[in-house]
Write an enzyme that holds these catalytic residues in place. Structure first.
Site, PDB file in Angstrom:
ATOM      1  N   GLU A 172     -11.004  -8.179   4.897  1.00 13.46           N
ATOM      2  CA  GLU A 172     -10.356  -8.191   6.209  1.00 13.46           C
ATOM      3  C   GLU A 172     -11.171  -8.853   7.333  1.00 13.46           C
ATOM      4  O   GLU A 172     -10.581  -9.469   8.218  1.00 13.46           O
ATOM      5  CB  GLU A 172     -10.010  -6.746   6.620  1.00 13.46           C
ATOM      6  CG  GLU A 172      -8.966  -6.122   5.711  1.00 13.46           C
ATOM      7  CD  GLU A 172      -8.826  -4.621   5.928  1.00 13.46           C
ATOM      8  OE1 GLU A 172      -7.768  -4.187   6.384  1.00 13.46           O
ATOM      9  OE2 GLU A 172      -9.796  -3.894   5.637  1.00 13.46           O
ATOM     10  N   GLU A 191       0.839  -1.205   0.000  1.00 17.10           N
ATOM     11  CA  GLU A 191       0.000   0.000   0.000  1.00 17.10           C
ATOM     12  C   GLU A 191       0.875   1.256   0.000  1.00 17.10           C
ATOM     13  O   GLU A 191       0.685   2.145  -0.811  1.00 17.10           O
ATOM     14  CB  GLU A 191      -0.929  -0.004   1.215  1.00 17.10           C
ATOM     15  CG  GLU A 191      -1.892   1.160   1.217  1.00 17.10           C
ATOM     16  CD  GLU A 191      -2.906   1.108   2.359  1.00 17.10           C
ATOM     17  OE1 GLU A 191      -3.452   2.171   2.675  1.00 17.10           O
ATOM     18  OE2 GLU A 191      -3.136   0.028   2.938  1.00 17.10           O
ATOM     19  N   ARG A 238      -7.667   2.593  14.172  1.00 17.11           N
ATOM     20  CA  ARG A 238      -8.586   1.479  13.912  1.00 17.11           C
ATOM     21  C   ARG A 238      -8.551   0.475  15.059  1.00 17.11           C
ATOM     22  O   ARG A 238      -9.580  -0.090  15.432  1.00 17.11           O
ATOM     23  CB  ARG A 238      -8.283   0.793  12.579  1.00 17.11           C
ATOM     24  CG  ARG A 238      -9.359  -0.240  12.208  1.00 17.11           C
ATOM     25  CD  ARG A 238      -9.167  -0.811  10.822  1.00 17.11           C
ATOM     26  NE  ARG A 238      -9.779  -0.048   9.756  1.00 17.11           N
ATOM     27  CZ  ARG A 238     -11.047  -0.198   9.341  1.00 17.11           C
ATOM     28  NH1 ARG A 238     -11.850  -1.063   9.929  1.00 17.11           N
ATOM     29  NH2 ARG A 238     -11.520   0.517   8.339  1.00 17.11           N
TER      30      ARG A 238
END
Length: 1370
Positions: free
Chosen positions: A1306, A840, A918
């Site tokens: 995920e 990423e 998160r």
């Protein structure tokens, strides 16, 4: 004798040495030039354009480079076929043989082979990078088997192949076809002509209709699956693979007739390669070159040269020397030539065991068992007996057995004198053996065992299959009857992995000889063993307490095993109680059984249908291209990075003179040479492209070298000499906390209710405090980082093809460091071989580094990282430390949680703050907690920057929660499942960041899971098993999850797409997302096909490119199908609206007619679609908002069995259920669930990162020890649950996403923690046996070391206290 280098010279036997080397590849004759002795077969194959064979690791550990070798064995008078790792096989070692690569098996133009066809149809290929390796392993098995292979043989043949995407189940299901059927499918292919759309039944191997629903037996169809009630336009399909009628490639007749000659060839740097054909040749060469290295399979020398940088000047391949390939069965034993390959040895031993008296083959059976776990099939096919012995590795699996079995080694010197030496006396020190420089090992003599003589093998590794041992052993005892007693007349106890060489426990041996075989002997021997085998505290490899305890566990198992063997034959006083028998039962893995249960909800022609991956047929044939497969332009260069070797230091000077004089060198570039800006970073620019003054981790990029070949570039980069002044380094979260070393502006807080008042008010009956250490994880995508960069118009434009999840980041970084506008930089990505978050952001700096020489020199530059470098520099999943304080009532209701959470960011911020956020959002998992306070910090440490990884902090946050939930259960004497249910959130729950739960499906899902696994029965059966078995224990667990879908950074939730309709009715879609195996392109194409009401085959997606769709977010956060699907739908709707006036006036037979007519009416058939995720946003200043669009819910049940004496475990059952609304493609979604679960299993139970830190003093500071498949173990096929059941919740559409679907990438990952808590449950049962019922911490991964040391007993007590805690790099 004269110089042997001169071609045409005769040797003493009158044979000529020749330089003429030929090879057949896929039926084509090729002449091998001299000068290539340094090359591997893989390098050669890729150089001649056969790119289906992949480079995954370069050390024979992943199987991506598997090819099949065929040669005519003159001794057996037949053709032999076997699989090998092309990355280790020296090019000249296959001279005179036939190499078949995946391209030679089948292709789309001429038809797919049934192996390829069945794998493609069974959804056995996701990213596709490992697929050719699996195809070739299976192909070699079928070609080499006279009869149909068994399921066990199929699974064994695939043990040397790794896959990171699929979870293996669909691969095994696909290949199972070949074990259950008559030969027609394989040998007489032309008679089997499947019609379009027919399916090969996995159970009969014949065409049938059972597969037309899906691969599930428990299928419930929402509606018929047959496609297309709409128009039938031109449907472009590839040539259908089942029309494959070509015969297999035959063995080339020339090679049958050709006489072999001794070879004398050369390689890079003066390397000499000899292939003698007679023992005398070998002895002459050894006399001439005493330091020459003898090799057969190159499985050890290849690793030494590549990874340990060892330099050998003379290599002698002894594979074809008849005297070294002897395998003869005599009356006294087995004579085994030193060049005999392990597969041949294994087959001979199996035959011998069948044919000879049982008492004679005890040692043979031990070797068979040990060889089974020795390595993957590809390694065993080439590795030789003598090579393994003479390498004298301290952890050799076979050497302890040779020693224990009283084997004798025959050694010959250059004059032809032969001596015998016992195996026990052959090993002298670390990799030192009793061979003079003019001697070689000729053969091994393995004697038959006598009646009442028993030999047993032992091995414990991180992973059961294809792994190097932590400790292994070979033990033998010979018992004689004296009166009533059985007395030890002779014995041998040898261990590997406990010293610099395989060592015999001599004191223990002397103690037991002459004694009665009894409990007293056992207790006495165990005492003496403690002083007999001593492992130093700072021993390389660490795990000292574990290794010491294994020495005792193995002997105890041996004692029980012998007693049990004697029990069967005679009556013996030391008989084994039935509850102890589990310690000696050998583990036999049943075949994998999987079920997939889902409903099909069709929407239009394609959405909702379980279509195969669009690239699957390209992937199974090796035709799918990845970044490194792109042909090098003329004049292209290869780049290698100059890396820091210190965790924290000032750069004093850089000397590049060594590099400049290196062969093939073209240029070297440092920070001063960067045309634009040297400061980079995805969120804040806190990194340097090339370190200028300081380095802050091992592996930081200091510069880049370019040269004419990949190997030359690496060689030159290693010659750049950097002088450092070392500075203090921070190497763990705890050290960062102590030094207050945090990244700036990264402290975050979330709260709800009032934690302090709740703790003080007396509402809580109990308050517990503790810490949870959460381990990191390497992405281990099979395709390493790779980019090809070139300039156009004299450097006015820069183009690149990259393996990345974020082409836009590559575009941005490259334009930034070159000082170009983004409009002049284009990045394209066709597909990538796995990403999981690792590509990423961390791929961008690698491409940027290579862009500098490309731009400065105006030449194309390719950079592809070796696996060890990739793992060392590109970052991993963040390790976390959680410090919790939890208050709860006596019935288990949680009232308050106070949590401090830290993550290890490494030396730059990267995405670590978003990962922490998160984790904080997910620390409630699915539990209602009225009072909650979470404080998070991002730690700065001197490690390479850690980065995104599937779950993005969510799993770490939830694992901390599940740990204290389990602890509450222990404190209250209840089951964890009960505590979970009491605290479940429900519809309307307000979360700790003020988002309200809507459409919550947690309860129906949990109840369905409980029903499917019959939890109370499973619990009872495990308890009953544990009562009856002292040394094996079973555990069960259920775990729920709730995963928020959206990027937590609001602006990233946008997506663009470009849709072009052509006049023949076909559609080209381009969108901003990257295909990395998750099936994104397939789902998006299904959306487009349904939108236009055309078949899926009429829609094509070519690549992702920054000049087609600009400013895309990275393909991450599981949200890509939602966002890009919606953007494509938007574009399709625009085009349909333009077509509508024309369509309403005429009645068209096909979409092609409609498109053509619209064109004639000058209607624009191209549209740009756009989508933004609505109703999201979170404000960290108020701590309130809706960070997520919706939640994906899931649950899993797992049952495991552990061996308390060794820490070995296996997952017996896993049931996984997810709520995915109405799935866009249920087959792809099931594949994502299985793959995520097995990857999660690696995180919680197998994959341990070991860094040079306070916990691992034997590793240089800041260095990553586990930097390849040799030391870092991802799950293999043998780690998959025996019963693996996946189902999707039915009847709950998701109103907030496209076509009522939900994101899948995920959410399932965390569900593998059910395995972790089942392991803990089993350990609880083991500890209860010795009266330890208190709560104990267990860190992930729950490796054999952690499992074993937590199961307290008399074998751990001498070495570790009851609260001993194996160290973890966090």
């Amino acid at each position: 004798m004269g110089s042997m280098e001169d071609e045409g010279e005769m040797d003493q036997t009158g044979e000529e040495w020749t330089k003429e080397a030929i090879l057949y590849v896929n039926g084509v004759r090729r002449v091998l030039p001299d000068g290539c002795a340094h090359m591997t077969l893989l390098e050669y194959l890729r150089d001649i354009g056969l790119i289906g064979t992949k480079l995954g690791c370069g050390e024979g550990g992943c199987g991506a480079c598997t090819v099949m070798i065929s040669y005519y064995d003159k001794r057996l008078k037949k053709c032999v076929h076997y699989a090998v790792n092309a990355c280790l096989a020296p090019l000249y070692s296959v001279e005179g043989m036939h190499v078949i690569t995946v391209e030679g098996v089948g292709n789309r133009k001429h038809g797919l082979h049934p192996i390829q066809e069945t794998l493609a149809r069974a959804h056995g290929s996701q990213c596709g990078f490992c697929t050719p390796g699996f195809i070739m392993s299976m192909y070699a098995l079928l070609r080499s088997n006279q009869t149909l292979p068994t399921e066990e043989q199929i699974e064994e043949s695939l043990a040397g192949n790794l896959c990171r995407c699929t979870g293996y189940r669909p691969i095994v299901d696909a290949f199972r076809v070949f074990s259950k059927t008559n030969d027609a499918l394989y040998t007489n292919i032309s008679s089997l002509s499947l019609k379009e759309g027919e399916f090969v039944c996995p159970s009969t191997g014949k065409p049938c209709s059972c597969g037309q629903k899906t691969a599930s037996d428990t299928e419930t169809c929402g509606e018929s699956v047959t496609c297309g009630k709409s128009y039938k336009p031109l449907s472009y399909s590839e040539i259908h693979g089942s029309t494959y009628t070509e015969k297999e490639l035959i063995f080339p007749p020339e090679l049958l007739l050709r006489k072999l000659y001794p070879l004398s060839l050369n390689g890079f740097g003066g390397l000499k390669w000899y292939r003698p054909l007679q023992l005398q040749h070998v002895l002459d060469l050894k006399a001439k070159y005493p330091d020459a290295k003898l090799l057969v399979g190159n499985t050890e020398v290849g690793i030494e040269v590549r990874l340990k940088r060892m330099n050998y000047q003379v290599l002698i391949s002894v594979m074809h020397v008849p005297e070294l390939n002897v395998l003869s069965v005599t009356d006294d034993g087995l004579e085994i030539g030193a060049a005999v390959r392990l597969t041949e040895l294994l087959n001979t031993l199996r035959k011998v065991v069948m044919e000879r008296a049982e008492h004679e083959t005890s040692s043979c059976k031990a070797f068979i068992e040990q060889l089974k776990w020795f390595a993957g099939t590809q390694i065993k096919n080439v590795a030789s007996v003598g090579g393994n012995i003479c390498t004298a590795s301290p952890i050799s699996d076979l050497n302890p057995l040779w020693m224990a079995s009283s084997a004798k080694f025959r050694i010959i010197d250059c004059k032809g004198n032969i001596r015998m030496t016992p195996a026990e006396e052959f090993f002298l020190g670390y990799r030192k053996v009793d061979l003079a420089s003019d001697e070689i090992l000729l053969s091994v003599f393995l004697p038959w065992t006598r009646p009442f003589e028993y030999v047993k093998e032992f091995k414990q590794a991180h992973r059961r299959e294809d792994d190097i041992a932590i400790v292994n052993a070979g033990m033998r005892v010979y018992l004689e009857e004296k009166g009533e007693e059985w007395v030890v007349s002779d014995a041998s106890i040898v261990y590997g992995g406990v010293a610099a060489l395989s060592v015999s426990a001599r004191k223990t041996k002397e103690f037991i000889i002459g004694k009665n075989w009894s409990q007293e002997l056992l207790q006495g021997a165990l005492k003496i063993l403690q002083t007999d085998i001593i492992i130093k505290e700072d021993a390389p490899g660490g795990m000292v307490e574990f290794r010491k305890s294994l020495t005792l566990s193995f002997f105890f198992k041996f004692f029980l095993w012998v007693s049990h063997q004697m029990d069967v034959k005679t009556s013996i006083k030391a008989s084994v109680p039935s509850s102890h028998l589990s310690a000696v039962q050998t583990f036999h893995r049943p075949s994998l059984i999987g079920s997939q249960d889902y409903e099909i909800r069709k929407h239009g022609t394609s959405v909702g249908s379980p279509e195969v991956h669009l690239s699957s047929r390209l992937q199974v044939t090796g035709e799918a291209e990845y970044a490194d497969d792109t042909p090098m332009p003329l004049n292209g260069l290869h780049a290698a990075l100059v890396l820091s070797r210190k965790p924290h230091a000032r750069i004093l000077s850089i000397d590049d003179s060594g590099a400049r004089s290196s062969p093939g060198f073209v240029g070297v570039y440092f920070s001063d040479d960067v045309p634009g800006d040297n400061d980079i970073g995805p969120v804040v620019a806190d990194e340097e492209l090339f370190a200028s003054e300081f380095v802050t981790c091992v592996g930081q990029v200091i510069g880049v070298v370019v040269a004419d070949t990949h190997e030359n570039a690496k060689l030159a980069a290693r010659k750049v000499h950097v002088e450092y002044e070392e500075l203090p380094a921070i190497l763990s979260i705890q050290e960062a906390i102590n030094a207050k070393s945090f990244h700036p502006n990264t402290e975050k807080c979330l709260s709800k209710g009032d934690v302090d008042i709740c703790f003080q008010s007396g509402q809580c009956d109990k308050i517990i405090e503790g810490e949870v250490h959460v381990g990191g994880q390497e992405h281990f995508y099979l395709e390493p980082h790779s980019s090809l960069i070139w300039t156009m118009d004299g450097g006015n434009e820069v183009h690149m093809i990259s393996s990345t999840q974020a082409p836009q980041k590559h575009q941005k970084y490259v334009s930034h460091v070159l000082g170009l506008p983004m409009s002049k930089v284009v990045c394209k990505t066709k597909r990538i071989g796995g990403g999981f978050g690792g590509k990423e952001t961390r791929s961008a700096f690698i491409a940027a580094a290579a862009s500098v020489p490309s731009y400065v020199l105006n030449r194309a530059v390719k950079i592809t990282l070796d696996r060890d470098i990739d793992m060392m520099i590109s970052g991993q999943r963040h390790s976390f430390l959680g410090k919790y304080k939890v208050g709860f009532t006596n019935n288990g209701k949680v009232l308050a949680l106070d949590l401090e959470i830290y993550n290890n960011a490494g030396n730059s911020l990267d995405l670590s703050l978003a990962v922490l956020e998160r984790a904080m959002f997910h620390t409630d998992n699915v539990y209602e907690i009225p009072n909650i306070r979470i404080v998070g910090r991002v730690c700065f440490t001197n490690f390479p920057s850690h980065t995104a990884f599937r779950g993005f902090g969510g799993p770490q946050g939830m694992l901390i929660t599940e740990n204290w939930i389990q602890r509450i259960a222990v404190e209250l004497g209840k089951s964890p499942e009960e505590i979970k249910e009491i605290n479940f959130q429900g519809e309307g729950s307000i979360l700790h960041y003020s988002q309200q739960l809507q459409h919550c499906t947690l309860l129906p899902l949990w109840n369905e899971l409980k029903l499917s696994c019959n939890f109370s029965k499973a619990r009872q059966e495990a308890d009953q098993f544990n009562v009856n078995n002292r040394w094996k224990k079973r555990g069960v667990a259920m775990v729920p999850t709730k995963f928020g879908i959206s990027f937590t950074t609001k602006f990233m939730n946008q997506a663009g797409a470009l849709v072009n309709v052509y006049t023949d009715g076909t559609v080209l879609v381009t969108h901003g997302g990257v295909e990395m195996g998750q099936g994104l392109h397939t789902k998006v194409a299904q959306v487009a096909a349904s939108a236009f009401n055309i078949p899926l085959s009429s829609v094509f997606i070519s690549e992702t490119s920054t000049d087609k769709v600009p400013n895309s977010s990275p393909t991450a956060a599981s949200a890509s199908s939602d966002m890009y699907g919606a953007a494509v739908l938007d574009a399709c709707e625009q085009i349909k609206a333009r077509m509508e006036p024309v369509a309403s006036k005429h009645n068209f037979n096909s979409f092609a007619e409609l498109a053509s007519t619209c064109f004639m009416h000058r209607i624009d058939l191209s549209a740009h679609g756009f989508y933004i995720t609505p109703e999201i946003g979170f404000d960290w200043t108020t701590g309130k908002g809706n960070p997520f669009r919706y939640f994906t819910y899931g649950g899993a049940f797992a049952e495991v069995e552990i061996d308390t004496l060794t820490g070995d475990f296996h997952t017996r059952t896993a049931n996984v259920i997810l709520d995915l609304g109405y799935s866009l493609n249920p087959a792809i979604d099931v594949g994502q669930i299985e793959g995520a679960f097995v990857q999660g299993l690696g995180w919680v139970a197998l994959e341990e990162l070991k860094w040079g830190d306070a916990a691992h003093k034997w590793v240089p500071p800041g260095c990553l020890y586990t930097c390849g498949p040799g030391s870092y173990k991802i799950p293999s096929l043998n780690d998959v649950p025996f019963k693996f059941n996946v189902s999707l919740l039915k009847g709950h559409p998701n109103v907030t996403a496209i076509h009522s679907s939900k994101a899948v990438g995920e959410p399932p990952f965390f569900l593998a923690s059910s395995v972790f808590f089942a392991i803990k449950d089993a350990i609880i049962a083991a500890r209860a046996e010795v009266g330890h019922n208190e709560w104990f911490p267990l860190d992930n991964p729950a490796t054999p070391e952690r499992i074993r040391m937590a199961c307290l007993d008399e074998f751990t007590a001498p070495f570790a206290s009851s609260d001993y805690h194996p160290k973890l790099s966090v």
